[in-house]
Design a protein around this motif. Structure first.
Motif, PDB file in Angstrom:
ATOM      1  N   SER A 201      16.735  31.524  92.259  1.00 48.28           N
ATOM      2  CA  SER A 201      16.130  32.865  92.340  1.00 48.28           C
ATOM      3  C   SER A 201      16.009  33.508  90.965  1.00 48.28           C
ATOM      4  CB  SER A 201      16.978  33.799  93.210  1.00 48.28           C
ATOM      5  OG  SER A 201      17.279  33.172  94.407  1.00 48.28           O
ATOM      6  N   THR A 202      17.026  33.267  90.122  1.00 47.25           N
ATOM      7  CA  THR A 202      17.026  33.954  88.819  1.00 47.25           C
ATOM      8  C   THR A 202      16.688  33.027  87.659  1.00 47.25           C
ATOM      9  OG1 THR A 202      19.337  33.405  88.451  1.00 47.25           O
ATOM     10  CG2 THR A 202      18.876  35.476  89.623  1.00 47.25           C
ATOM     11  N   GLY A 203      16.825  31.709  87.868  1.00 55.75           N
ATOM     12  CA  GLY A 203      16.625  30.755  86.771  1.00 55.75           C
ATOM     13  C   GLY A 203      17.857  30.621  85.887  1.00 55.75           C
ATOM     14  N   GLU A 204      18.961  31.275  86.297  1.00 57.75           N
ATOM     15  CA  GLU A 204      20.194  31.195  85.502  1.00 57.75           C
ATOM     16  C   GLU A 204      20.799  29.798  85.618  1.00 57.75           C
ATOM     17  OE1 GLU A 204      24.702  33.152  85.606  1.00 57.75           O
ATOM     18  OE2 GLU A 204      23.194  33.749  87.084  1.00 57.75           O
ATOM     19  N   PHE A 205      21.252  29.241  84.482  1.00 55.95           N
ATOM     20  CA  PHE A 205      21.923  27.945  84.519  1.00 55.95           C
ATOM     21  C   PHE A 205      23.359  28.152  84.980  1.00 55.95           C
ATOM     22  CE2 PHE A 205      24.473  24.558  82.508  1.00 55.95           C
ATOM     23  CZ  PHE A 205      23.955  23.504  83.251  1.00 55.95           C
ATOM     24  N   LEU A 206      23.794  27.358  85.976  1.00 64.77           N
ATOM     25  CA  LEU A 206      25.119  27.566  86.560  1.00 64.77           C
ATOM     26  C   LEU A 206      26.165  26.586  86.050  1.00 64.77           C
ATOM     27  CD1 LEU A 206      24.028  28.247  90.268  1.00 64.77           C
ATOM     28  CD2 LEU A 206      24.616  29.927  88.496  1.00 64.77           C
ATOM     29  N   ARG A 207      25.857  25.264  86.115  1.00 69.37           N
ATOM     30  CA  ARG A 207      26.906  24.295  85.735  1.00 69.37           C
ATOM     31  C   ARG A 207      26.344  22.888  85.560  1.00 69.37           C
ATOM     32  NH1 ARG A 207      27.147  25.036  91.095  1.00 69.37           N
ATOM     33  NH2 ARG A 207      27.012  23.161  92.396  1.00 69.37           N
ATOM     34  N   GLN A 208      27.150  22.059  84.876  1.00 67.54           N
ATOM     35  CA  GLN A 208      26.848  20.628  84.770  1.00 67.54           C
ATOM     36  C   GLN A 208      27.506  19.915  85.943  1.00 67.54           C
ATOM     37  OE1 GLN A 208      28.118  19.455  80.799  1.00 67.54           O
ATOM     38  NE2 GLN A 208      26.322  20.420  79.874  1.00 67.54           N
ATOM     39  N   SER A 209      26.849  18.853  86.387  1.00 66.21           N
ATOM     40  CA  SER A 209      27.304  18.154  87.590  1.00 66.21           C
ATOM     41  C   SER A 209      26.939  16.669  87.447  1.00 66.21           C
ATOM     42  CB  SER A 209      26.592  18.822  88.771  1.00 66.21           C
ATOM     43  OG  SER A 209      26.771  18.083  89.937  1.00 66.21           O
ATOM     44  N   THR A 210      27.242  15.880  88.459  1.00 65.75           N
ATOM     45  CA  THR A 210      26.855  14.465  88.389  1.00 65.75           C
ATOM     46  C   THR A 210      26.709  13.856  89.779  1.00 65.75           C
ATOM     47  OG1 THR A 210      27.271  12.363  87.270  1.00 65.75           O
ATOM     48  CG2 THR A 210      29.168  13.375  88.335  1.00 65.75           C
ATOM     49  N   HIS A 211      25.972  12.770  89.852  1.00 63.09           N
ATOM     50  CA  HIS A 211      25.941  11.925  91.049  1.00 63.09           C
ATOM     51  C   HIS A 211      26.483  10.547  90.706  1.00 63.09           C
ATOM     52  CE1 HIS A 211      23.627  14.677  93.621  1.00 63.09           C
ATOM     53  NE2 HIS A 211      23.240  15.135  92.448  1.00 63.09           N
ATOM     54  N   GLN A 212      26.040  10.007  89.570  1.00 67.65           N
ATOM     55  CA  GLN A 212      26.391   8.621  89.245  1.00 67.65           C
ATOM     56  C   GLN A 212      27.477   8.518  88.179  1.00 67.65           C
ATOM     57  OE1 GLN A 212      22.050   8.329  89.255  1.00 67.65           O
ATOM     58  NE2 GLN A 212      22.361   6.133  89.456  1.00 67.65           N
ATOM     59  N   GLY A 213      27.799   9.640  87.535  1.00 65.53           N
ATOM     60  CA  GLY A 213      28.835   9.609  86.509  1.00 65.53           C
ATOM     61  C   GLY A 213      30.213   9.843  87.110  1.00 65.53           C
ATOM     62  N   TYR A 214      31.228   9.828  86.252  1.00 64.97           N
ATOM     63  CA  TYR A 214      32.607  10.001  86.717  1.00 64.97           C
ATOM     64  C   TYR A 214      32.867  11.443  87.154  1.00 64.97           C
ATOM     65  CZ  TYR A 214      37.682  10.135  86.681  1.00 64.97           C
ATOM     66  OH  TYR A 214      38.990  10.330  87.044  1.00 64.97           O
ATOM     67  N   ARG A 215      32.409  12.408  86.333  1.00 65.72           N
ATOM     68  CA  ARG A 215      32.634  13.836  86.620  1.00 65.72           C
ATOM     69  C   ARG A 215      31.495  14.655  86.029  1.00 65.72           C
ATOM     70  NH1 ARG A 215      38.392  14.328  84.168  1.00 65.72           N
ATOM     71  NH2 ARG A 215      37.092  14.941  82.416  1.00 65.72           N
ATOM     72  N   GLY A 216      31.403  15.910  86.434  1.00 63.58           N
ATOM     73  CA  GLY A 216      30.353  16.783  85.902  1.00 63.58           C
ATOM     74  C   GLY A 216      30.433  16.957  84.398  1.00 63.58           C
ATOM     75  N   ASP A 217      31.656  16.937  83.858  1.00 60.09           N
ATOM     76  CA  ASP A 217      31.795  17.149  82.404  1.00 60.09           C
ATOM     77  C   ASP A 217      31.996  15.835  81.650  1.00 60.09           C
ATOM     78  OD1 ASP A 217      34.343  16.543  83.290  1.00 60.09           O
ATOM     79  OD2 ASP A 217      35.337  18.014  82.002  1.00 60.09           O
ATOM     80  N   SER A 218      31.757  14.695  82.325  1.00 59.50           N
ATOM     81  CA  SER A 218      31.920  13.404  81.639  1.00 59.50           C
ATOM     82  C   SER A 218      30.590  12.944  81.065  1.00 59.50           C
ATOM     83  CB  SER A 218      32.449  12.351  82.617  1.00 59.50           C
ATOM     84  OG  SER A 218      31.420  11.962  83.515  1.00 59.50           O
ATOM     85  N   CYS A 219      30.632  11.831  80.342  1.00 65.39           N
ATOM     86  CA  CYS A 219      29.387  11.265  79.806  1.00 65.39           C
ATOM     87  C   CYS A 219      29.112   9.925  80.489  1.00 65.39           C
ATOM     88  CB  CYS A 219      29.475  11.102  78.284  1.00 65.39           C
ATOM     89  SG  CYS A 219      27.917  10.525  77.584  1.00 65.39           S
ATOM     90  N   TRP A 220      28.216   9.955  81.448  1.00 68.34           N
ATOM     91  CA  TRP A 220      27.735   8.756  82.168  1.00 68.34           C
ATOM     92  C   TRP A 220      26.857   8.002  81.167  1.00 68.34           C
ATOM     93  CZ3 TRP A 220      22.575   8.927  84.915  1.00 68.34           C
ATOM     94  CH2 TRP A 220      22.321   7.740  85.633  1.00 68.34           C
ATOM     95  N   SER A 221      27.206   6.757  80.892  1.00 66.91           N
ATOM     96  CA  SER A 221      26.571   6.098  79.739  1.00 66.91           C
ATOM     97  C   SER A 221      25.069   5.894  79.933  1.00 66.91           C
ATOM     98  CB  SER A 221      27.272   4.785  79.400  1.00 66.91           C
ATOM     99  OG  SER A 221      27.214   3.900  80.486  1.00 66.91           O
ATOM    100  N   ARG A 222      24.626   5.597  81.160  1.00 75.96           N
ATOM    101  CA  ARG A 222      23.170   5.396  81.296  1.00 75.96           C
ATOM    102  C   ARG A 222      22.416   6.702  81.074  1.00 75.96           C
ATOM    103  NH1 ARG A 222      23.049   2.626  85.439  1.00 75.96           N
ATOM    104  NH2 ARG A 222      22.077   3.829  87.079  1.00 75.96           N
ATOM    105  N   GLY A 223      23.010   7.803  81.519  1.00 76.04           N
ATOM    106  CA  GLY A 223      22.367   9.097  81.268  1.00 76.04           C
ATOM    107  C   GLY A 223      22.214   9.343  79.774  1.00 76.04           C
ATOM    108  N   LEU A 224      23.267   8.997  79.022  1.00 75.43           N
ATOM    109  CA  LEU A 224      23.188   9.165  77.559  1.00 75.43           C
ATOM    110  C   LEU A 224      22.010   8.368  76.999  1.00 75.43           C
ATOM    111  CD1 LEU A 224      24.622  10.122  74.863  1.00 75.43           C
ATOM    112  CD2 LEU A 224      25.646   7.832  74.829  1.00 75.43           C
ATOM    113  N   THR A 225      21.838   7.147  77.504  1.00 76.61           N
ATOM    114  CA  THR A 225      20.763   6.315  76.937  1.00 76.61           C
ATOM    115  C   THR A 225      19.384   6.746  77.437  1.00 76.61           C
ATOM    116  OG1 THR A 225      21.094   4.571  78.613  1.00 76.61           O
ATOM    117  CG2 THR A 225      22.317   4.370  76.545  1.00 76.61           C
ATOM    118  N   TRP A 226      19.313   7.298  78.662  1.00 79.92           N
ATOM    119  CA  TRP A 226      18.020   7.877  79.083  1.00 79.92           C
ATOM    120  C   TRP A 226      17.647   9.012  78.130  1.00 79.92           C
ATOM    121  CZ3 TRP A 226      16.232   4.202  81.580  1.00 79.92           C
ATOM    122  CH2 TRP A 226      16.611   3.764  82.853  1.00 79.92           C
ATOM    123  N   SER A 227      18.644   9.781  77.726  1.00 82.22           N
ATOM    124  CA  SER A 227      18.379  10.917  76.832  1.00 82.22           C
ATOM    125  C   SER A 227      17.959  10.418  75.447  1.00 82.22           C
ATOM    126  CB  SER A 227      19.645  11.778  76.749  1.00 82.22           C
ATOM    127  OG  SER A 227      19.429  12.910  75.972  1.00 82.22           O
TER     128      SER A 227
END
Ligand code: GLY
Length: 371
Positions: A201-227
């Motif tokens: 509704s507001t466009g406010e960023f709320l939080r980092q999360s994950t589906h395939q990584g270990y945790r929302g605040d972790s670094c999932w290695s494939r995501g790093l390489t997609w980036s």
């Protein structure tokens, strides 16, 4: 430094092996689009989670056609690419770059047939429809509140469509998405989050999360390489230095945190016993993306570091642990990939995107080495 005289034959042998494996897969399972293996076999009833992989087998066929010059690969590439055409209108996935840049883009570059370019343009325009004005991001297949780091690999097709049609509006959509991703998913140390959640509704960023990584605040290695790879593509189309700097930040994190052989754990922040599981697909994506960055980087020292790292990764991936050439009955090319660890899909298996980016990186490296 990897010795080119030793590496070149190793890379060529890996490509020969890849060509044999792909031929075998097509003969064994005609018109089947594999995603990940189970115990080394492509065809099984395992769930897809989302349908994003159908471009990779035809993509490999286009790459092998370019490498070998064999007409058979070209015929098969067309046969497996053509059925994807209706997906230029697919609004259920955020993956139209994966699907069409690995297929129709190769096809169009070879033939310059306008109808192929039209498909690419439509796919880019369809991707652009995912844009959320509030928050300024392209939403993931999960829902309107979600942005994925993976989408960086699919922004290129929007930039392509914008360039081919001179459409400033969709160009800006892609640029805004990259800037939002850089702000909310790329951290100061160059690591990345898999997913970001917005208030729609507001466009406010709320939080980092994950589906395939270990945790929302972790670094999932494939995501790093997609980036790493995706911000490189964004730089290729826009020449916006912020995107190159972001890709380099990702690359520097990768180099600093990955073991010397060049293959990362599936998540850099998973507990030690879980970090024993590598993701060879992340390494293949990194190798290919680093070879692009070696071309773009303004710093000679960085360019050399990226090139040498990419070659070291390929040296490892073409060795016994990863290349399946000495594993009887294994139908894939590259072992030890991971798809979705929490769902138990494709864990320590071959994965189709790993195969594609591995072959792409092998062909780029051979060109670079003058082979
Ligand atoms: N969903 C894309 C990936 O598994 O990397």
């Amino acid at each position: 430094m990897t010795d080119a005289a030793i590496l070149i034959p190793k890379l060529l042998q890996a490509l020969d092996f890849a060509a044999r494996q792909v031929r075998g897969t097509i003969e064994r399972y005609p018109d089947f689009y594999p995603m990940y293996t189970r115990a080394g076999r492509w065809k099984h009833e395992g769930e897809a989670w989302t349908h994003w992989c159908d471009g990779f087998l035809p993509g490999i066929l286009w790459l092998l056609h370019r490498h070998t010059g064999e007409a058979w690969f070209r015929q098969q590439a067309e046969r497996y690419s053509r059925p994807l055409e209706p997906r230029q209108h697919d609004r259920d996935v955020h993956d139209l770059g994966f699907i069409f840049m690995s297929t129709y883009h190769h096809w169009y570059r070879l033939t310059r047939e306008p109808a192929l370019r039209d498909v690419l343009i439509q796919a880019g325009q369809t991707m652009g429809l995912r844009f959320k004005e509030r928050g300024k991001y392209l939403s993931s297949f999960i829902g309107p509140e979600s942005v994925f780091i993976d989408i960086m690999m699919n922004v290129g097709i929007i930039l392509y469509a914008a360039r081919e049609t001179q459409d400033r509006t969709i160009h800006q959509v892609a640029v805004d998405h990259c800037l939002t991703t850089r702000r909310v998913l790329v951290r100061g140390d160059g690591s990345t989050a898999h997913e970001g959640i917005f208030n729609v509704s507001t466009g406010e960023f709320l939080r980092q999360s994950t589906h395939q990584g270990y945790r929302g605040d972790s670094c999932w290695s494939r995501g790093l390489t997609w980036s790493l790879y995706g911000f490189g593509i964004a730089y290729r189309y826009t020449r916006d230095r912020r995107f190159l700097e972001t890709a380099e930040l990702n690359a520097d994190f990768y180099i600093e945190h990955t073991p010397a052989h060049g293959v990362p754990p599936w998540d850099y922040d998973a507990p030690a016993d879980q970090r024993k599981q590598p993701d060879s697909s992340a390494a293949a994506i990194a190798a290919s993306g680093l070879l692009d960055l070696a071309e773009f980087s303004a710093s000679r020292a960085k360019a050399r570091l990226y090139r040498d790292t990419a070659l070291r990764i390929l040296d490892t991936l073409t060795g016994e642990e990863y290349l399946a050439h000495t594993t009887p009955g294994w139908e894939g090319i590259l072992k030890r990939g991971v798809y979705h660890i929490h769902k138990g899909l494709g864990v320590d298996e071959s994965v189709m995107w790993g195969e594609y980016f591995f072959i792409e990186a092998l062909t780029k490296a051979l060109t670079l080495l003058g082979a």
